[in-house]
Design a protein around this motif. Sequence first.
Motif, PDB file in Angstrom:
ATOM      1  N   VAL A 311     -10.149  16.190  -7.176  1.00 43.50           N
ATOM      2  CA  VAL A 311      -8.526  16.213  -5.898  1.00 43.50           C
ATOM      3  C   VAL A 311      -7.672  15.351  -5.671  1.00 43.50           C
ATOM      4  O   VAL A 311      -6.709  15.215  -5.232  1.00 43.50           O
ATOM      5  CB  VAL A 311      -9.385  17.596  -5.071  1.00 43.50           C
ATOM      6  N   ASP A 312      -8.804  13.875  -4.695  1.00 45.18           N
ATOM      7  CA  ASP A 312      -8.072  13.145  -4.281  1.00 45.18           C
ATOM      8  C   ASP A 312      -7.030  12.728  -5.227  1.00 45.18           C
ATOM      9  O   ASP A 312      -6.197  12.193  -4.603  1.00 45.18           O
ATOM     10  CB  ASP A 312      -9.247  12.072  -3.927  1.00 45.18           C
ATOM     11  N   VAL A 313      -7.430  12.688  -6.383  1.00 43.15           N
ATOM     12  CA  VAL A 313      -6.558  12.172  -7.322  1.00 43.15           C
ATOM     13  C   VAL A 313      -5.426  12.269  -8.122  1.00 43.15           C
ATOM     14  O   VAL A 313      -4.374  12.399  -8.067  1.00 43.15           O
ATOM     15  CB  VAL A 313      -7.266  11.672  -8.977  1.00 43.15           C
ATOM     16  N   GLN A 314      -5.177  14.133  -8.159  1.00 40.99           N
ATOM     17  CA  GLN A 314      -4.324  14.807  -7.997  1.00 40.99           C
ATOM     18  C   GLN A 314      -3.329  15.023  -6.714  1.00 40.99           C
ATOM     19  O   GLN A 314      -2.675  14.938  -7.194  1.00 40.99           O
ATOM     20  CB  GLN A 314      -5.263  16.115  -8.008  1.00 40.99           C
ATOM     21  N   ALA A 315      -3.447  14.191  -5.989  1.00 43.75           N
ATOM     22  CA  ALA A 315      -2.990  14.274  -4.461  1.00 43.75           C
ATOM     23  C   ALA A 315      -2.641  13.120  -4.692  1.00 43.75           C
ATOM     24  O   ALA A 315      -1.043  12.895  -3.698  1.00 43.75           O
ATOM     25  CB  ALA A 315      -3.599  15.015  -3.206  1.00 43.75           C
ATOM     26  N   ALA A 316      -3.481  12.393  -4.862  1.00 50.34           N
ATOM     27  CA  ALA A 316      -3.102  10.662  -4.253  1.00 50.34           C
ATOM     28  C   ALA A 316      -1.222  11.076  -5.051  1.00 50.34           C
ATOM     29  O   ALA A 316      -0.707   9.844  -3.621  1.00 50.34           O
ATOM     30  CB  ALA A 316      -3.584  10.008  -4.775  1.00 50.34           C
ATOM     31  N   PRO A 317      -0.525   9.986  -5.184  1.00 49.99           N
ATOM     32  CA  PRO A 317       0.354  10.044  -6.003  1.00 49.99           C
ATOM     33  C   PRO A 317       1.634   9.977  -5.196  1.00 49.99           C
ATOM     34  O   PRO A 317       2.793   9.431  -4.229  1.00 49.99           O
ATOM     35  CB  PRO A 317       1.046  10.378  -7.525  1.00 49.99           C
ATOM     36  N   TRP A 318       1.564  11.718  -3.996  1.00 48.25           N
ATOM     37  CA  TRP A 318       1.782  12.033  -3.366  1.00 48.25           C
ATOM     38  C   TRP A 318       1.827  11.879  -1.931  1.00 48.25           C
ATOM     39  O   TRP A 318       3.193  11.300  -0.780  1.00 48.25           O
ATOM     40  CB  TRP A 318       2.358  13.939  -3.485  1.00 48.25           C
ATOM     41  N   VAL A 319       0.188  11.531  -1.779  1.00 46.87           N
ATOM     42  CA  VAL A 319      -0.135  10.779  -0.561  1.00 46.87           C
ATOM     43  C   VAL A 319       0.902   9.335  -0.117  1.00 46.87           C
ATOM     44  O   VAL A 319       1.252   8.967   1.095  1.00 46.87           O
ATOM     45  CB  VAL A 319      -1.359  11.123  -0.391  1.00 46.87           C
ATOM     46  N   ILE A 320       1.204   8.036  -1.096  1.00 44.46           N
ATOM     47  CA  ILE A 320       0.969   7.121  -0.973  1.00 44.46           C
ATOM     48  C   ILE A 320       2.223   7.527  -1.322  1.00 44.46           C
ATOM     49  O   ILE A 320       3.674   6.640  -0.417  1.00 44.46           O
ATOM     50  CB  ILE A 320       0.854   6.147  -1.887  1.00 44.46           C
ATOM     51  N   ARG A 321       3.263   8.814  -1.292  1.00 41.27           N
ATOM     52  CA  ARG A 321       4.758   7.730  -1.053  1.00 41.27           C
ATOM     53  C   ARG A 321       5.335   8.819   0.139  1.00 41.27           C
ATOM     54  O   ARG A 321       6.120   9.241   0.218  1.00 41.27           O
ATOM     55  CB  ARG A 321       5.497   9.653  -2.538  1.00 41.27           C
ATOM     56  N   LEU A 322       4.479   9.704   0.843  1.00 37.87           N
ATOM     57  CA  LEU A 322       4.426  10.223   2.362  1.00 37.87           C
ATOM     58  C   LEU A 322       5.085   8.756   2.900  1.00 37.87           C
ATOM     59  O   LEU A 322       6.264   9.169   2.933  1.00 37.87           O
ATOM     60  CB  LEU A 322       3.501  10.758   2.764  1.00 37.87           C
ATOM     61  N   ARG A 323       4.293   7.808   3.506  1.00 37.92           N
ATOM     62  CA  ARG A 323       4.744   6.438   4.112  1.00 37.92           C
ATOM     63  C   ARG A 323       6.150   5.935   3.076  1.00 37.92           C
ATOM     64  O   ARG A 323       7.318   5.831   3.295  1.00 37.92           O
ATOM     65  CB  ARG A 323       4.030   5.762   4.192  1.00 37.92           C
ATOM     66  N   ARG A 324       6.209   5.783   1.806  1.00 34.38           N
ATOM     67  CA  ARG A 324       7.573   5.417   1.071  1.00 34.38           C
ATOM     68  C   ARG A 324       8.642   6.176   0.994  1.00 34.38           C
ATOM     69  O   ARG A 324       9.445   5.055   0.774  1.00 34.38           O
ATOM     70  CB  ARG A 324       6.326   4.721   0.101  1.00 34.38           C
ATOM     71  N   VAL A 325       8.250   7.175   1.316  1.00 36.16           N
ATOM     72  CA  VAL A 325       9.979   7.971   0.663  1.00 36.16           C
ATOM     73  C   VAL A 325      10.169   9.312   2.222  1.00 36.16           C
ATOM     74  O   VAL A 325      11.156   8.659   1.872  1.00 36.16           O
ATOM     75  CB  VAL A 325       9.263   8.825  -0.765  1.00 36.16           C
TER      76      VAL A 325
END
Length: 392
Positions: A311-325
């Motif tokens: 579940v974490d992997v499914q969400a991870a790409p968008w989680v790291i884009r919160l701060r970056r994007v």
Amino acid sequence: MDSFPGHLQGMKLIRDPPDLDTWRMILFHVDEMITLSEEQFQIYFPHIDNVYSHRSTQRYKRKPFASHYWDCRLKGRASGTPKSDDPNKKKRKRVARERDLCDVKIKITEYFPTAGALEDVAISEDMLPDMHSITMSDQKSYHTKATGQAAVTAVQHAAESRLKLYGSCFCPFVQRVWIALEMKKIPYQYIEVDPYQKPQSLLDVNPRGLVPALRHDDWGCYESTVLMEYLEDLKLGRALLPEDAKMRAHCRLWADHINRNIVPNFYRVLQEQDPEKQVENAKELQTAFDKLLAAAHPDGPFFMGSQMSFVDVQAAPWVIRLRRVLTPYRGWPDAEPGTRWASWVDAIDANEHVRATTSSDELYLDSYARYAENRPNTSQVANAINSGRGLP
Ligand SMILES: N[C@@H](CCC(=O)N[C@@H](CS)C(=O)NCC(=O)O)C(=O)O
């Protein structure tokens, strides 16, 4: 030597930085243009300085930066440089390589403090006057090569393998599968493709021409969640889903929640141009995250407890884009320290496999500019998220 002369003045030699051999390989064998962040340049360039020599510097009256040009020393005398007739000049033996064999040039853009811009360094074999690594196509601009840690991982997985991941450096759906491969340590080949140009090798696996696509010998498949499940079913390396059937269903249910609610809401926040609607969309995105964390292990930091899993992997790409994007474009606030939300976001951001598949911040900033367009009154989004937070 701890500091450097001439145009490298001010740079510090960092001894034995991580992945030095790989970076040496990347910087020595550069065949297409790559762009380094200031940090990568500072860390790795001094270690390959023996190869390059400073050629010229261009300063501009009205531009807040200077361009420094370097040639690979293995090229020989720069064209236009008169041959020295000094009889005392030491004759250098060229044994290993012939003259003019290496055509790598480097342009270092030095921004002056008032510019407030990102500093970057571009290295290419065939340098153009104004170069960058963004491709323009149908009004869209996107990077065509990973940067940062993701570039290192891509090089480490460039060799031919039975399992091939066709991916694009900016794509969060690709990053899901990439993280899973890294976590499982299954041998794989990473092949960067441009999904807007759709090469035949991609279409052969996915007739729709979307990334990610996975080829395993003469069989291929696509859709990131399906690919995550396929990798799981291979039963190689670390399992990302639990053993118990009911817990597996629980994980699949929340992976589905991410696809239905978190992913589309992320893009709604970014694409919406009306500031009021942006606030509404941001609240909906936060609610979707809150629901996910309400179903997560209470102490975490990950969804199922101490280890990152499906579940974490499914969400991870968008989680790291919160701060970056979302932060730069929409004012998305940092997670409040000490909350369950903060511990999850921080754990994902710090995870070694997430990092190994993440490019430098500028790549994401550039990639989403075309969605985000206007920069709204970002404080409204931050206020709405902070005041509406229902998490502990
Ligand atoms: N639902 C797909 C989405 C994949 C996707 O949208 N990929 C984008 C890049 S991030 C793409 O290939 N776009 C090319 C196009 O739209 O033609 C998945 O989960 O794999």
